[in-house]
Design an enzyme around this catalytic site. Structure first.
Site, PDB file in Angstrom:
ATOM      1  N   HIS A  86     -29.500  37.251  35.460  1.00 47.53           N
ATOM      2  CA  HIS A  86     -28.382  38.050  35.978  1.00 47.53           C
ATOM      3  C   HIS A  86     -27.289  38.262  34.927  1.00 47.53           C
ATOM      4  O   HIS A  86     -26.460  39.145  35.074  1.00 47.53           O
ATOM      5  CB  HIS A  86     -27.846  37.496  37.308  1.00 47.53           C
ATOM      6  N   ASP A 222     -34.323  32.503  36.966  1.00 48.28           N
ATOM      7  CA  ASP A 222     -33.164  33.300  36.547  1.00 48.28           C
ATOM      8  C   ASP A 222     -32.889  33.161  35.041  1.00 48.28           C
ATOM      9  O   ASP A 222     -31.914  32.543  34.638  1.00 48.28           O
ATOM     10  CB  ASP A 222     -31.946  32.868  37.370  1.00 48.28           C
ATOM     11  N   SER A 650     -22.978  30.270  34.289  1.00 48.83           N
ATOM     12  CA  SER A 650     -24.291  30.894  34.353  1.00 48.83           C
ATOM     13  C   SER A 650     -24.865  30.961  32.953  1.00 48.83           C
ATOM     14  O   SER A 650     -24.193  31.417  32.033  1.00 48.83           O
ATOM     15  CB  SER A 650     -24.190  32.305  34.916  1.00 48.83           C
TER      16      SER A 650
END
Ligand code: ARG
Ligand code: GLU
Length: 719
Positions: A86, A222, A650
């Site tokens: 992402h 991810d 992240s």
């Protein structure tokens, strides 16, 4: 009352060791002084110096801020960088076409030549961090007004930055910590030639999409990979075709041994923003007012968009990324309210404040300095409540209706007319509007207008409504669908073709017309109304609160001397650490700490938008063809631990006790998203992809084993 007594007893037991194990986002340069001992007691086998050392290489030299919004880490001696899917998604999207659909099919460069440059993407290394509090606050006194204080600090910082020892290709910045009680300098190196190396298909990289987002158990792969390019001298250089792969000072070794419950983990990265030291009434307001307002508005917006996306394939593609963004925070806030409520965060803060007041009262000096602080904070937050509520209504609704975003863009250009930044502003407006109209459907926007403006009108007191707006609403008999229908007929702003063409051919005429555009008139009436009724007062109260919170921060550090304080996240490099651990989300439910490919296959729904599984992955699963990456015949996918993370973490590496890469951080569990405001070890967990799943996908699924060959794989447990 009894309840309170129990909490009180609990608090007294706690007070000796006020830092809850695992809580905290620590400054790397202070680890040795503040955390090393604790980290070792939790199982860490390396030293603080192995993590941060400016004289010899250390782990920090492998960590980058990825584009300023995520974290990445260098995992090969040829500048290969790992981050989340992402985080790299925009790049993948920008280079996807119908023929080369990298979102759907994934992308893997077979050699350096196939790697895709991305304009504007950069990574930043931290060369060193220094405490510059003394210089930054020199000459600052408590009697100064906030603006005097800020100008003095700005001057000091400008002065000290002039004399910094650094190489010509390095940059630097100074940032405030602990609400502006401390200041740190960062010397950085930024590389601006960063190329996409690979990404799995969205069905792997974003498996489970919005349904699984913020949730455990999770099965999302991810991750994506990039490569840093440098000039021939290995120094930062603008993009050039003949730049060469960057040779890093340090790259991470990768452990294939996995982790088990209780193992030490460390997450190294750039957390964005937390608010851990608020007054209880601010936390109470978040739970009772601000989060619910924003959730309720997004409930309606998401329902409108979802309805259109289900009916129309084009809208589905246009709105997918917007929808994911709106839904991401919407879901997080719900988890936050749940977690803060479930762990009695407000009551716990009150007990903490009572202890604070008791200690303050016992010392005449503190009593004089801090005696009225809590009372002042409480009344300032009470004043803030209605203003904050209007702010949330205004911001949320105005930014969901894109007609207003378009109007604002043209107003920027309008305001720059006749000034020397006009050309640049106009160019930016054009670019921005082109992007906006690309992902815009007027029917969706019209419906959003009708639904949200009705909410805006009905949920707020009449005196908050600008007269022009009420007048227009009245003309439509307070039927907001009718009002939307009429307004969208009167304006051209919903027609990208007309606006973009006019911007090319005769921008001056378009801007002149924009002044009397009906949609722009409504927008300006709302903006003017908001500044007249709310923002002036809001800024005044917020300014007072900022000053009080700064004093309260210092006061907490003075009064709770036995407690170790960490600064709130501010997008600077931090270390957080803790142990791998499951949790109990609610009564009688226990969540384990690992997920496996078996669990992913349990979720498999053929053809589903969120839970489809690519055929190749199903085949690998059927044949248990996991190569060296499986464990006891199973393929691990994700795991959770007690590391205190937030947005910006992240893509952060999760390291084991020896400093080897074992996982890639990408999310938190829903019940624990309140860790931004009040970390609670019982339910706060971060979610990581197991590095073995990443390598399995790269090697066995994508056939990009040449990348794995670049990496250094180790088996620390078999040592
Ligand atoms: N919740 C994670 C974060 O805050 C992941 C978001 C991306 N995934 C998604 N399904 N929207 O960024
Ligand atoms: N997904 C978040 C991000 O993009 C990290 C998860 C979190 O907020 O903890 O930064």
């Amino acid at each position: 009352m009894n309840h309170l007594k129990h909490l009180l007893v609990g608090f007294c037991l706690l007070i000796g060791s006020l830092v809850k194990a695992d809580e905290g986002m620590w400054l790397p340069l202070l680890l040795q002084k503040m955390n090393e001992q604790h980290m070792k007691s939790l199982g860490m086998k390396i030293s603080a110096k192995d993590i941060y050392n400016i004289n010899t290489g250390s782990l920090k030299d492998a960590i980058v801020s990825f584009g300023g919004f995520c974290t990445g880490e260098v995992i090969s001696s040829k500048g290969l960088v790992l981050t989340n899917h992402h985080c790299g998604f925009d790049v993948v999207q920008n280079h996807s076409t119908l023929e080369h659909n990298y979102i759907r099919d994934g992308f893997w460069a077979k050699n350096n030549g196939e790697e895709i440059p991305e304009k504007g993407l950069f990574v930043t290394f931290i060369v060193r961090i220094e405490d510059v509090t003394k210089q930054a606050l020199s000459g600052v006194s408590v009697t100064m007004s906030e603006s005097e204080r800020q100008s003095a600090i700005d001057r000091n910082i400008a002065e000290l930055r002039k004399n910094i020892k650094k190489e010509s290709y390095q940059e630097n910045f100074v940032r405030g910590f602990f609400e502006g009680n401390q200041y740190y300098l960062f010397v950085t190196e930024t590389y601006r030639d960063v190329r996409l190396v690979g990404a799995p298909p969205a069905a792997i990289g974003n498996f489970g999409k919005d349904t699984d987002n913020w949730m455990w158990p999770r099965h999302t792969g991810d991750f994506s990979m990039f490569r840093i390019y440098a000039g021939k001298d290995n120094k930062p250089a603008e993009y050039a075709a003949d730049n060469v792969p960057y040779v890093p000072k340090r790259s991470l070794s990768i452990s294939l041994d996995g982790v088990k419950e209780g193992d030490f983990t460390l997450v190294f990265g750039f957390p964005g923003r937390t608010m851990e030291y608020l007054h209880s009434s601010a936390v109470d307001q978040t739970v009772r007012v601000n989060d619910p307002v924003k959730i309720a508005i997004r409930d309606k917006a998401l329902a409108v968009i979802d309805d259109f996306m289900r009916k129309d394939e084009t809208i589905k593609i246009q709105y997918a990324s917007k929808y994911a963004g709106i839904s991401n925070s919407w879901k997080k806030w719900q988890g936050e309210v749940l977690g803060l409520t479930q762990t009695n965060a407000v009551a716990k803060k009150k007990i903490y404040e009572a202890e604070f007041q008791k200690r303050v009262n016992a010392s005449p000096a503190w009593a004089k300095q801090y005696g009225s602080l809590l009372g002042d904070l409480e009344s300032a937050y009470a004043e803030l409540e209605p203003l904050g509520r209007s702010r949330d209504y205004f911001n949320e609704i105005i930014s969901r209706i894109e007609l207003f975003t378009m109007a604002a863009q043209l107003n920027n250009a309008l305001n720059a007319q006749g000034k020397n930044n006009y050309d640049a502003t106009l160019a930016r407006t054009k670019e921005r509007l082109r992007d906006l109209y690309n992902e815009y459907n007027p029917e969706v926007d019209k419906k959003l207008f009708a639904v949200l403006m009705e909410m805006f009108y009905k949920d707020q007191p009449n005196e908050k409504m600008p007269a022009e707006f009420t007048q227009r609403a009245k003309e439509s008999d307070f039927d907001f669908a009718k009002m939307a229908e009429q307004l969208f007929k009167e304006t051209d702003l919903d027609d990208g073709e007309i606006i973009l063409k006019a911007l090319e051919t005769d921008p001056a005429a378009l801007l002149a017309k924009h002044k009397t555009d009906k949609a722009n008139e409504v927008y300006l009436a709302l903006v003017t109304g908001f500044s007249a009724n709310t923002s002036g007062k809001l800024n005044e109260v917020q300014g007072r609160i900022n000053k009080l919170q700064r004093t309260y921060m210092q006061a907490q550090m003075d009064v709770f001397k036995e407690k170790k304080f960490y600064p709130d996240a501010n997008s600077t490099l931090r270390v957080t650490y803790g142990n791998v651990k499951g949790y109990n989300p609610r009564d009688a439910v226990r969540f384990d700490y690992y997920t496996y490919l078996d669990g992913l296959m349990d979720k498999y729904k053929p053809g589903d938008y969120e839970f489809d599984v690519p055929e190749k992955l199903r085949t690998l699963y059927q044949n248990k063809d996991y190569g060296p990456y499986g464990s006891n015949g199973k393929m691990p996918v994700c795991f959770i631990a007690m590391n205190h993370t937030t947005g910006g973490n992240s893509g952060s590496p999760a390291l084991d006790a020896y400093g080897n890469l074992v996982g890639l951080n990408f999310d938190r569990v829903w019940e624990g998203t309140m860790s931004d405001i009040n970390y609670d070890p019982s339910i706060c967990r971060n979610i990581m992809v197991d590095i073995r799943y990443v390598l399995f996908i790269v090697d066995k699924y994508a056939g990009a084993g040449h990348l794995v060959k670049e990496m250094k794989l180790v088996h620390p447990k078999k040592k």
